[in-house]
Design a protein around this motif. Sequence first.
Motif, PDB file in Angstrom:
ATOM      1  N   GLY A 161      10.783   8.929 -14.612  1.00 44.27           N
ATOM      2  CA  GLY A 161      10.716   7.658 -13.919  1.00 44.27           C
ATOM      3  C   GLY A 161      11.403   7.738 -12.561  1.00 44.27           C
ATOM      4  N   GLY A 162      12.526   8.463 -12.518  1.00 44.87           N
ATOM      5  CA  GLY A 162      13.189   8.694 -11.245  1.00 44.87           C
ATOM      6  C   GLY A 162      12.309   9.474 -10.291  1.00 44.87           C
ATOM      7  N   MET A 163      11.591  10.461 -10.815  1.00 47.86           N
ATOM      8  CA  MET A 163      10.674  11.242  -9.983  1.00 47.86           C
ATOM      9  C   MET A 163       9.513  10.383  -9.492  1.00 47.86           C
ATOM     10  N   ALA A 164       9.069   9.442 -10.335  1.00 48.36           N
ATOM     11  CA  ALA A 164       8.016   8.515  -9.907  1.00 48.36           C
ATOM     12  C   ALA A 164       8.519   7.618  -8.782  1.00 48.36           C
ATOM     13  N   VAL A 165       9.772   7.169  -8.874  1.00 45.07           N
ATOM     14  CA  VAL A 165      10.361   6.360  -7.805  1.00 45.07           C
ATOM     15  C   VAL A 165      10.429   7.163  -6.515  1.00 45.07           C
ATOM     16  N   GLU A 166      10.918   8.400  -6.605  1.00 42.98           N
ATOM     17  CA  GLU A 166      11.004   9.248  -5.417  1.00 42.98           C
ATOM     18  C   GLU A 166       9.623   9.493  -4.820  1.00 42.98           C
ATOM     19  N   THR A 167       8.622   9.617  -5.663  1.00 49.31           N
ATOM     20  CA  THR A 167       7.254   9.835  -5.188  1.00 49.31           C
ATOM     21  C   THR A 167       6.725   8.595  -4.480  1.00 49.31           C
ATOM     22  N   ALA A 168       6.967   7.425  -5.057  1.00 51.66           N
ATOM     23  CA  ALA A 168       6.536   6.188  -4.420  1.00 51.66           C
ATOM     24  C   ALA A 168       7.204   6.016  -3.062  1.00 51.66           C
ATOM     25  N   ALA A 169       8.474   6.412  -2.964  1.00 55.13           N
ATOM     26  CA  ALA A 169       9.200   6.304  -1.704  1.00 55.13           C
ATOM     27  C   ALA A 169       8.670   7.278  -0.662  1.00 55.13           C
ATOM     28  N   ARG A 170       8.278   8.469  -1.103  1.00 58.87           N
ATOM     29  CA  ARG A 170       7.826   9.506  -0.174  1.00 58.87           C
ATOM     30  C   ARG A 170       6.384   9.263   0.289  1.00 58.87           C
ATOM     31  N   PHE A 171       5.592   8.563  -0.524  1.00 59.90           N
ATOM     32  CA  PHE A 171       4.184   8.313  -0.179  1.00 59.90           C
ATOM     33  C   PHE A 171       3.906   6.803  -0.167  1.00 59.90           C
ATOM     34  N   PRO A 172       4.573   6.049   0.695  1.00 63.90           N
ATOM     35  CA  PRO A 172       4.449   4.580   0.649  1.00 63.90           C
ATOM     36  C   PRO A 172       3.050   4.064   0.950  1.00 63.90           C
ATOM     37  N   SER A 173       2.263   4.809   1.706  1.00 65.13           N
ATOM     38  CA  SER A 173       0.919   4.338   2.031  1.00 65.13           C
ATOM     39  C   SER A 173      -0.115   4.750   0.992  1.00 65.13           C
ATOM     40  N   ARG A 174       0.260   5.642   0.077  1.00 61.69           N
ATOM     41  CA  ARG A 174      -0.694   6.142  -0.918  1.00 61.69           C
ATOM     42  C   ARG A 174      -0.365   5.688  -2.336  1.00 61.69           C
TER      43      ARG A 174
END
Length: 260
Positions: A115-128
Amino acid sequence: MTTAVSDQDRLIPTQSGSLHVKEWTPDASGSLPPILLFHDSLGCVDLWRSFPARLAAATARRVVAYDRLGFGRSDPHPGTLPLDFVAAEARDIVPVLLGHLGIGEFVACGHSVGGGMAVETAARFPSRCRALVTIAAQAFVEDRTLAGIREAKEGFRDPAQFARLARYHGGKARWAVDAWTESWLSPAFAGWTLDTALAEVRCPVLALHGDRDEYGSAEHPTRIAAGRGTVRLLADTGHVPHRECEDTVVEAILSFLSEP
């Protein structure tokens, strides 16, 4: 009528080794962004069990799960986990996955440290990243989390318990246990939080959490969803909601993704 779902396994090369990836594609899938699953600290594709297929059928979306390096059917991890391993997954691995799989927009969904990795992913790809779902995720290092890890570490001294884990990770099982326990229990990791990443999340958020989670209090989903989305506490549920109450979790995600 139940939507039929087909699945496919593949290997994707990275600079550090090959990743085992599995996709579930419903026959009725259209152009909706796929769901990318991130497993927990001792997880793998196979330990998601029936959840990905159920999720794909319910949402009519392609669902993708993968074994991180050192887990399941992926190659061994080349060394020890760096202290920034949660953020590093989004920085180093997710771009490779998205590129090889031809994924543009997506939904990030992760269990526990995934879930933390999903958060980091959402933060890194905000437009996608169009939506973020966390399941029993940790947002900081809590005493309850550390107590649960210490107890689990002792439990893996039992050869029978360790053997059950090795059925999924083979010769990588000892590395997986040590990577989890020693990373989280290290004094150098004590200050880790998701706060910086959460500040960069721009998509809607659903934070699911069991009210009996032995690895984290309700403060975790509260912090994850604050000002960004919804917390749903699941009654009489521990740390693995997608196995303990799979129907409820699938329905919650479907409802969330169906919101206008």
